[in-house]
Design a protein around this motif. Sequence first.
Motif: not given
Length: 174
Positions: A109-111, A113-125
């Motif tokens: 996914y990050l290979g 680079p997306p415009d806005d990973p957070v807006a795309d829903g990328l989370t890690y907790t």
Amino acid sequence: MSDVGVLHPVRVRVVQILALGPRTGTQLRQALPEVPYSSLYRHIRWLTEAGVIHVAGERRVRGAVEHTYELDENAVRGALPDPGELTAADHDRAVTAFVTGLLAQAHAYLGNPPDDPVADGLTYTLVHLWADDDDVARIHAGLRELIDPLMRKEPAEGRRQITLGVVTIPQPRP
């Protein structure tokens, strides 16, 4: 020691992809660009010979035969080891395969680079909780209640695929 060959990180990813529906070899290659072509096909062959997946169809493409692979859900349940029968070393390999599969998806996914990973829903907790056995059972039941209906949804306009990985790791008892 249990037979945990299906828990190889590439095989785990192939099974995860096919859990979403049948895919051609070309589609699997596109979904796993970081896996060398010949290596991917060795893993597909292993999964096919183990009965975890099967060829659901064939078609001619420019003189070659293209296979469509499908997950054999009953075989997967039998191919995945019973967690109660795994040794600590088996669990270590299983967790490694699980985490490696998630890393591979994140890298893919990050290979580009997306415009806005957070807006795309990328989370890690990562959270640490104090919970008794009943609390843990309620957490697992609640997750199943939330996730099960979503797993039955088909691709449609406005929907996008996400990967949700959940692992519960008990800490050593004092």
